[in-house]
Design an enzyme around this catalytic site. Structure first.
Site, PDB file in Angstrom:
ATOM      1  CE1 TYR A 166      67.160  55.972  49.892  1.00 39.81           C
ATOM      2  CE2 TYR A 166      67.555  53.722  49.187  1.00 39.81           C
ATOM      3  CZ  TYR A 166      67.949  55.044  49.251  1.00 39.81           C
ATOM      4  OH  TYR A 166      69.126  55.430  48.680  1.00 39.81           O
ATOM      5  CD  GLU A 173      66.204  62.727  50.571  1.00 42.23           C
ATOM      6  OE1 GLU A 173      66.941  62.592  49.585  1.00 42.23           O
ATOM      7  OE2 GLU A 173      66.250  61.976  51.565  1.00 42.23           O
TER       8      GLU A 173
END
Length: 244
Positions: A166, A173
């Site tokens: 995660y 990103e």
């Protein structure tokens, strides 16, 4: 007279609760199994494509191009998950599912696809690898859960690998969006300037910055939610192992 009335109400309440707890029908389950099997296979194709491209090139630079089409296809296919929640065949939150799916679709199309200059960035590979491993585990988890035959290894992986994957995905990103900013500002991509017939302006560069800022409050909430879920799902198993 009062006792029978209470019993009737209790029975009615029990029947109502049973209806609420009733899961998806046979056709819905069959559809969901097929959907999750296809999505698992799709992300496996992406994983194999990454490995083959790396072995052929001997470098991890530019691996995005080797899996660009299947990545776009299967990540966009995740939009169906929002529909599954909306029609009730999956008991997840439409809002939460929508946010998680749309954020990835947005990054796939509105950033990585639209700003071709960032496609060779290492940060793209960072989130692609994180997504790929995560989705293979997640869709496998859903498939076996629907079949009522969930191996403990997959359950453990589902609630453990996210601890690393995660943050890794989020880092990729954010770095990719950051890398896109100069190109977006230079070209005016997706921006609307005044004057125009609608008297409306939109600055995509500023919007991307706001998207990055939104990660600050949202990421910790989602991450620690998964930590709590891990303790809830795996905690009792680990405690039992220690006793043994």
């Amino acid at each position: 007279m009062s006792a029978p009335a209470m019993g009737t109400r209790k029975t009615a309440h029990t029947d109502s609760s049973n209806k609420k707890k009733k899961g998806p029908g046979t056709l819905a389950i069959a559809y969901l199994v097929i959907y999750n099997v296809v999505m698992t296979a799709g992300w496996l194709v992406i994983a194999v494509g990454l490995v083959r491209a790396y072995l052929a090139r001997g470098s991890y630079h530019g691996l995005y191009y080797s899996i660009e089409k299947p990545l776009k296809f299967f990540q966009t296919g995740a939009l169906l998950e929002i529909l599954h929640c909306a029609v009730g065949i999956v008991p997840s939150s439409v809002v939460l599912t929508g946010f998680q799916v749309m954020s990835r679709v947005f990054l796939t199309w509105a950033v990585t696809h639209s700003v071709r200059e960032v496609q060779s960035e290492d940060s793209v590979l960072l989130f692609v690898v994180a997504w790929t491993v995560t989705e293979i585990i997640r869709y496998s988890f859903y498939t076996f859960s629907l079949l009522n035959h969930l191996p403990y290894l997959i359950k453990w992986a589902r609630y453990t690998f996210f601890v690393v994957l995660y943050p890794m995905g989020v880092a990729g990103e954010l770095l990719t969006i950051y890398a896109a900013l100069p190109y977006v500002q230079k070209t005016g991509l997706y921006s609307i300037t005044l004057p125009n017939n609608y008297n409306f302006s939109f600055d995509y560069h500023t919007f991307l910055i706001l998207v990055m800022i939104s990660y600050i409050p949202l990421f910790p909430q989602l991450y620690f939610h998964m930590i709590r879920q891990r303790k809830k799902v795996l905690g009792h198993v680990e405690e039992y192992s220690k006793v043994e």
